[in-house]
Design an enzyme around this catalytic site. Sequence first.
Site, mmCIF file in Angstrom:
data_model
loop_
_atom_site.group_PDB
_atom_site.id
_atom_site.type_symbol
_atom_site.label_atom_id
_atom_site.label_comp_id
_atom_site.label_asym_id
_atom_site.label_seq_id
_atom_site.Cartn_x
_atom_site.Cartn_y
_atom_site.Cartn_z
ATOM 1 C CG HIS A 79 24.774 32.872 42.639
ATOM 2 N ND1 HIS A 79 25.966 33.117 42.000
ATOM 3 C CD2 HIS A 79 25.081 32.648 43.941
ATOM 4 C CE1 HIS A 79 26.947 33.041 42.878
ATOM 5 N NE2 HIS A 79 26.434 32.767 44.062
ATOM 6 C CB SER A 131 24.946 31.405 47.208
ATOM 7 O OG SER A 131 25.813 32.224 47.949
ATOM 8 N NE ARG A 177 25.947 29.997 37.985
ATOM 9 C CZ ARG A 177 26.886 29.780 38.892
ATOM 10 N NH1 ARG A 177 27.426 30.797 39.551
ATOM 11 N NH2 ARG A 177 27.287 28.570 39.167
#
Length: 178
Positions: A44, A18, A41
Amino acid sequence: MDKTKYTILDPAKIEDRSFEIITEELGHMTLPEPEASVVKRVIHTTADFEYGRITEIHPGAIESGRAALARGCAVYCDTNMIVAGSNKGVLKDLGCEIYTYVDNAEVAAEAKASGITRSIVGINKAAAEENTAIYVIGNAPTALVRISELIEAGLISPALVIGVPVGFCRCSRIKGNY
């Protein structure tokens, strides 16, 4: 279940892949570390690449937050979802706690009696907790406004404020080193 349909089953490998995809998609954007890790992050977590363009991180904010975590601070959140999604093992290892008052009956009653949001009352209650150094706001713009008011009044000095409120209003009152 037929596992042959899935190409990656290991959660760590899924996360690694990812982040590779996120890095590829951001391609042209050059973000310095540690900001790049934070933005990746966020992408994500949200699956929204727009955060690569719109995320603002105050200089020193990441270091300040890391130092507070290393001291074993408390982290206040305005939603149960943030608490549920946190890595409690890492926080425990650091001597930290994460909590919310959003579903606290006393907070709800006070908010109703005062004609203000539970988020405002929750922030007031969290601000009274001596060890609360980080505020994570993922829902209520009123929580960010209240944090700003408390900072401006000199009543709190958080190590870090993370704010991603819902809705289509902008909390322009938030300013400072957050």
